[in-house]
Design a protein around this motif. Structure first.
Motif, PDB file in Angstrom:
ATOM      1  N   ARG A 256      24.123  -8.242 -55.420  1.00 40.35           N
ATOM      2  CA  ARG A 256      25.321  -8.292 -54.676  1.00 40.35           C
ATOM      3  C   ARG A 256      25.836  -7.096 -55.250  1.00 40.35           C
ATOM      4  NH1 ARG A 256      29.987  -9.575 -56.969  1.00 40.35           N
ATOM      5  NH2 ARG A 256      28.996 -10.654 -58.536  1.00 40.35           N
TER       6      ARG A 256
ATOM      7  N   GLU B  55      27.749  -4.514 -52.687  1.00 36.16           N
ATOM      8  CA  GLU B  55      29.283  -3.979 -52.606  1.00 36.16           C
ATOM      9  C   GLU B  55      29.463  -2.540 -52.626  1.00 36.16           C
ATOM     10  OE1 GLU B  55      30.620  -6.610 -56.057  1.00 36.16           O
ATOM     11  OE2 GLU B  55      31.211  -8.157 -54.429  1.00 36.16           O
TER      12      GLU B  55
ATOM     13  N   THR C  68      32.919  -3.391 -49.935  1.00 32.22           N
ATOM     14  CA  THR C  68      33.711  -4.564 -49.760  1.00 32.22           C
ATOM     15  C   THR C  68      33.171  -5.436 -50.889  1.00 32.22           C
ATOM     16  OG1 THR C  68      32.242  -5.274 -48.261  1.00 32.22           O
ATOM     17  CG2 THR C  68      34.142  -3.848 -47.237  1.00 32.22           C
ATOM     18  N   ALA C  69      33.884  -6.365 -51.125  1.00 33.26           N
ATOM     19  CA  ALA C  69      33.593  -7.491 -51.751  1.00 33.26           C
ATOM     20  C   ALA C  69      32.607  -8.361 -50.954  1.00 33.26           C
ATOM     21  CB  ALA C  69      34.527  -8.451 -52.430  1.00 33.26           C
ATOM     22  N   ILE C  70      31.438  -8.683 -51.709  1.00 32.38           N
ATOM     23  CA  ILE C  70      30.433  -9.539 -51.020  1.00 32.38           C
ATOM     24  C   ILE C  70      30.542 -11.032 -51.487  1.00 32.38           C
ATOM     25  CG2 ILE C  70      28.043  -9.981 -50.342  1.00 32.38           C
ATOM     26  CD1 ILE C  70      29.428  -7.567 -49.005  1.00 32.38           C
TER      27      ILE C  70
END
Length: 110
Positions: free
Chosen positions: A56, A60, A65-67
């Motif tokens: 993750r 990211e 972006t936030a995943i």
């Protein structure tokens, strides 16, 4: 990658061909060796020998972006080959004969 070159059987996701999927492929290529990507037009089949990892944190970094795992990956993943382990920190596809792998250490391994 083929059985004749000693790489073994490939495992990994089948992704809808989207910009996000391209980012997933890029991170998988960065975090694994001997990755084969088959462009099937609307789909991308990603195969790595024996174990395929996706962190993750790496995704990211690649997207900025936030995943959210689980969640964001499954939107573009239509199928996969192997046994899949999914945690908040990453995804691992592996042969059933391979031991379970914790994807959490991936972020520091890159």
């Amino acid at each position: 990658m083929s059985a004749s070159d000693g790489a073994g059987v490939g495992v990994g996701p089948v992704l809808h061909a989207t910009p996000f999927a391209q980012a997933v492929v890029s991170v998988i290529e960065d975090e694994n060796e001997h990755v084969l990507v088959q462009d099937e037009g609307a789909y991308l089949r990603v195969l790595a020998p024996r174990v395929c990892r996706l962190s993750r944190a790496g995704l990211e970094d690649a997207t900025g972006t936030a995943i959210r795992f689980p969640g964001d990956l499954e939107i573009v993943m239509s199928s996969f080959t192997g046994v899949m382990q999914l945690t908040d920190d990453g995804a691992v596809w592996r042969l059933a004969s391979e031991p379970s792998v914790d994807p959490a250490p991936l972020a520091g391994d890159r």
